[in-house]
Design an enzyme around this catalytic site. Structure first.
Site, mmCIF file in Angstrom:
data_model
loop_
_atom_site.group_PDB
_atom_site.id
_atom_site.type_symbol
_atom_site.label_atom_id
_atom_site.label_comp_id
_atom_site.label_asym_id
_atom_site.label_seq_id
_atom_site.Cartn_x
_atom_site.Cartn_y
_atom_site.Cartn_z
ATOM 1 N N ASN A 7 0.705 -0.754 0.359
ATOM 2 C CA ASN A 7 -0.002 -0.182 -0.291
ATOM 3 C C ASN A 7 0.325 0.866 -0.149
ATOM 4 O O ASN A 7 1.668 1.593 0.833
ATOM 5 C CB ASN A 7 -0.692 -0.069 1.170
ATOM 6 C CG ASN A 7 -1.846 1.285 1.090
ATOM 7 O OD1 ASN A 7 -1.441 2.574 0.365
ATOM 8 N ND2 ASN A 7 -2.687 0.914 2.125
ATOM 9 N N ARG A 92 -2.577 -2.265 -3.731
ATOM 10 C CA ARG A 92 -3.692 -1.124 -2.732
ATOM 11 C C ARG A 92 -3.483 -0.794 -3.776
ATOM 12 O O ARG A 92 -2.757 0.454 -4.195
ATOM 13 C CB ARG A 92 -3.957 -0.851 -1.735
ATOM 14 C CG ARG A 92 -4.969 0.637 -1.408
ATOM 15 C CD ARG A 92 -4.920 0.930 -0.239
ATOM 16 N NE ARG A 92 -6.221 2.183 -0.423
ATOM 17 C CZ ARG A 92 -5.674 3.283 0.006
ATOM 18 N NH1 ARG A 92 -4.533 3.691 0.816
ATOM 19 N NH2 ARG A 92 -6.812 4.078 0.213
ATOM 20 N N HIS A 181 -13.152 3.520 0.299
ATOM 21 C CA HIS A 181 -12.914 2.541 1.164
ATOM 22 C C HIS A 181 -14.080 0.742 0.970
ATOM 23 O O HIS A 181 -14.115 0.358 1.412
ATOM 24 C CB HIS A 181 -13.458 3.258 2.636
ATOM 25 C CG HIS A 181 -13.185 3.895 3.523
ATOM 26 N ND1 HIS A 181 -14.217 4.919 3.498
ATOM 27 C CD2 HIS A 181 -11.539 4.458 3.585
ATOM 28 C CE1 HIS A 181 -13.202 5.682 4.354
ATOM 29 N NE2 HIS A 181 -11.963 6.092 4.212
ATOM 30 N N LEU A 211 -15.348 3.553 9.741
ATOM 31 C CA LEU A 211 -16.007 4.855 11.123
ATOM 32 C C LEU A 211 -14.694 5.289 11.343
ATOM 33 O O LEU A 211 -13.829 4.603 11.817
ATOM 34 C CB LEU A 211 -17.043 4.635 11.946
ATOM 35 C CG LEU A 211 -18.036 4.875 11.444
ATOM 36 C CD1 LEU A 211 -18.944 4.884 12.300
ATOM 37 C CD2 LEU A 211 -18.873 6.009 10.220
ATOM 38 N N ARG A 243 -12.137 16.371 7.614
ATOM 39 C CA ARG A 243 -13.142 16.196 6.461
ATOM 40 C C ARG A 243 -14.211 17.020 6.690
ATOM 41 O O ARG A 243 -14.906 16.153 7.461
ATOM 42 C CB ARG A 243 -13.274 15.527 5.397
ATOM 43 C CG ARG A 243 -11.537 14.848 4.522
ATOM 44 C CD ARG A 243 -11.896 14.314 3.975
ATOM 45 N NE ARG A 243 -10.605 13.301 3.056
ATOM 46 C CZ ARG A 243 -10.487 11.683 2.928
ATOM 47 N NH1 ARG A 243 -10.827 11.625 3.785
ATOM 48 N NH2 ARG A 243 -8.840 11.753 3.000
ATOM 49 N N ASP A 286 -8.967 13.595 16.738
ATOM 50 C CA ASP A 286 -9.329 12.118 16.710
ATOM 51 C C ASP A 286 -10.438 11.732 18.017
ATOM 52 O O ASP A 286 -9.864 12.543 18.781
ATOM 53 C CB ASP A 286 -7.386 12.344 17.588
ATOM 54 C CG ASP A 286 -7.227 10.436 18.257
ATOM 55 O OD1 ASP A 286 -8.357 10.126 18.706
ATOM 56 O OD2 ASP A 286 -6.370 9.994 17.903
ATOM 57 N N GLU A 387 -8.256 -5.595 4.886
ATOM 58 C CA GLU A 387 -8.594 -4.654 3.497
ATOM 59 C C GLU A 387 -7.099 -5.824 3.125
ATOM 60 O O GLU A 387 -6.648 -6.202 2.381
ATOM 61 C CB GLU A 387 -8.256 -3.347 3.413
ATOM 62 C CG GLU A 387 -9.185 -2.555 3.768
ATOM 63 C CD GLU A 387 -8.911 -1.039 4.323
ATOM 64 O OE1 GLU A 387 -8.681 -0.770 4.629
ATOM 65 O OE2 GLU A 387 -9.312 -0.213 3.083
HETATM 66 P P1 ADP Z 1 -7.915 5.525 9.400
HETATM 67 O O1 ADP Z 1 -8.863 6.239 8.130
HETATM 68 O O2 ADP Z 1 -6.570 6.683 9.409
HETATM 69 O O3 ADP Z 1 -7.424 4.458 8.471
HETATM 70 P P2 ADP Z 1 -8.413 4.545 11.923
HETATM 71 O O4 ADP Z 1 -9.397 3.376 11.145
HETATM 72 O O5 ADP Z 1 -7.315 4.384 12.016
HETATM 73 O O6 ADP Z 1 -7.934 5.773 11.264
HETATM 74 O O7 ADP Z 1 -9.266 4.951 12.830
HETATM 75 C C1 ADP Z 1 -8.544 6.625 13.819
HETATM 76 C C2 ADP Z 1 -9.580 6.823 14.375
HETATM 77 O O8 ADP Z 1 -10.208 5.995 14.965
HETATM 78 C C3 ADP Z 1 -9.065 7.578 15.640
HETATM 79 O O9 ADP Z 1 -9.470 9.114 15.223
HETATM 80 C C4 ADP Z 1 -8.763 7.374 16.922
HETATM 81 O O10 ADP Z 1 -8.935 8.380 18.008
HETATM 82 C C5 ADP Z 1 -10.440 6.805 16.800
HETATM 83 N N1 ADP Z 1 -10.575 5.288 17.595
HETATM 84 C C6 ADP Z 1 -9.403 4.038 17.562
HETATM 85 N N2 ADP Z 1 -9.998 3.639 18.510
HETATM 86 C C7 ADP Z 1 -10.822 4.163 19.689
HETATM 87 C C8 ADP Z 1 -11.519 3.916 20.684
HETATM 88 N N3 ADP Z 1 -11.588 3.218 21.276
HETATM 89 N N4 ADP Z 1 -12.720 5.166 20.726
HETATM 90 C C9 ADP Z 1 -12.782 5.994 19.722
HETATM 91 N N5 ADP Z 1 -12.402 6.288 19.184
HETATM 92 C C10 ADP Z 1 -11.355 5.413 18.803
#
Ligand code: ADP
Length: 404
Positions: A7, A92, A181, A211, A243, A286, A387
């Site tokens: 990727n 990917r 996605h 999400l 976004r 985050d 993925e």
């Molecule tokens: P990306 O779109 O970068 O691949 P991910 O699927 O890794 O993202 O998701 C990242 C998001 O998931 C971050 O905003 C992080 O805060 C959130 N996240 C991860 N663990 C938790 C949790 N236990 N509770 C709430 N949000 C979480």
């Protein structure tokens, strides 16, 4: 088969080396800050052995590919005795445009299509091509397969993908909804169908919610995507980490005129400074930070989260209408897999769809699980996305079919 899954981003390369028979990840790794003028970091994690981390300058993607392959076959921290043990390479690739609804063997024609779709994905497709070219140079005899983020959504009907703007823009520039996605939505929908079938439940109307920092939903009818929330670009749809998601398009002109911003600046704001980050006035993109801040009384963090939850719920409602009901809602990616709080808030008030969350199951969920009450008509499933495995399985299938 043993598949090297790649990727490539503009300055990064992630890889996994997967045995498709056992579905084990034999090794994974990440090369960051690829470029002639920066010291990058290379991490290699072999199964059952200590990880290797190196600070190293990787002038271009082929250097990162060489490093990864060297580490895979290294006598100390490798997982194969020679590079001859690698059967194929799966990439990917972000944008397959209208050309690909499935994964394909990479040949001259596929490369031309990936190049031809660069206007639709100016950041990602060139990076993906760099990875493909680097692998072709280093391992010229191995088959390479492209797995597109957009492919799963190609089954959408016209009513879902044509934008209500003058039709000639669609004809001239292929301006339409593509969705992203797709590999994740396909993987979790496939797992959900398997879980539901085993439990003797209906499988035809599924809503998948990916999400994470980037977020999208898909409506899946009998295993085929009929709508998704991202559009021509990943900017459309849900409110995301940075976004905006869908907004009134007139806001762009308004901001240019009243704030004296250029189009490029507004584009940057909508992609990088909006969403959770923008609503919380730059507190964080985050979700963990925002949930902690909201618990501490930060009203804008609370508002950002509420907007996120509300918009996911509204999309679920519209997809339930598009599907004529819903048999399962599937949560995946960083937020969807890990936050029972987010799942609970998103599903508030959706009882009329047949959703009944089992709060104890939702809070103690771990791995693939059904977190709805036994009698609920619409199941709520949590499915960790994978993925890379999907790319490896597709690669195996395409290679097998091409050698028949
Ligand atoms: P990306 O779109 O970068 O691949 P991910 O699927 O890794 O993202 O998701 C990242 C998001 O998931 C971050 O905003 C992080 O805060 C959130 N996240 C991860 N663990 C938790 C949790 N236990 N509770 C709430 N949000 C979480």
């Amino acid at each position: 088969m043993k598949i090297f899954v790649v990727n490539c981003g503009s300055s990064s390369l992630k890889y996994q080396f997967i045995d498709t028979e056992t579905r084990e990840v034999l090794a994974s790794g990440l090369a960051e800050r690829i470029g002639p003028s920066s010291t990058g970091e290379f991490t290699h994690k072999p199964l059952g052995k200590e990880p290797v981390v190196k600070q190293v300058t990787m002038s271009e993607h082929s250097v990162a590919v060489s490093l990864a392959l060297e580490h895979l076959a290294n006598p100390d921290f490798g997982v194969v005795s020679s590079l001859g043990d690698i059967d194929a390479i799966g990439h990917r690739v972000v944008h397959g445009g209208v050309n690909y609804s499935e994964s394909v063997l990479i040949d001259e024609a596929a490369i031309d299509v990936i190049k031809g779709n660069i206007p639709l994905s100016p950041l990602h497709n060139p990076a993906n091509l760099m990875g493909i070219e680097a692998c072709a140079r280093i391992l010229p005899s191995l088959p390479q397969v492209a797995v597109f983020d957009t492919a799963f959504h190609q089954t959408m009907p016209e009513v879902a993908y044509v934008y209500p703007i003058p039709y000639e823009y669609y004809e001239k520039h292929k301006l339409r909804k593509y969705g992203f996605h797709g590999t994740s939505h396909r993987y979790v929908a496939m797992r959900a169908i398997d879980m539901l079938q085993k439990a003797g439940m209906p499988t035809s109307r599924i809503i998948t919610c990916h999400l994470g920092n980037g977020s999208s939903c898909a409506a899946v009818l009998n295993g085929k995507c009929i709508d998704t929330s991202m559009g021509l670009t990943p900017l459309e749809g849900l409110a995301m980490g940075t976004r905006s998601g869908s907004i009134d398009p007139a806001i762009i002109k308004f901001l240019c005129e009243t704030e004296g911003l250029s189009l490029a600046e507004v584009d940057e704001i909508l992609n990088k400074k909006s969403g959770m980050y923008g609503i919380s006035k730059g507190l964080s993109n985050d979700f963990r930070d925002l949930i902690a801040a909201a618990e501490g009384g930060n009203a804008l963090a609370q508002l950002a989260l509420d907007i996120f939850f509300y918009r996911v719920r509204a999309v679920i409602g519209s997809y339930a209408a598009a599907l004529g009901g819903v048999d399962a809602i599937v949560f995946t990616a960083g937020v969807g897999e890990n936050s029972s709080f987010a799942r609970e808030k998103i599903l508030e008030g959706t009882g009329f769809l047949g959703v009944e969350l089992d709060y104890a199951a939702n809070n103690s969920q771990c791995g693939e699980s059904d977190v709805s009450t036994p009698g609920a008509k619409a199941r709520v499933l949590v499915v960790p996305t994978n993925e890379e495995l999907m790319i490896a399985l597709d690669t195996q299938q395409v290679v097998n079919n091409s050698s028949k």
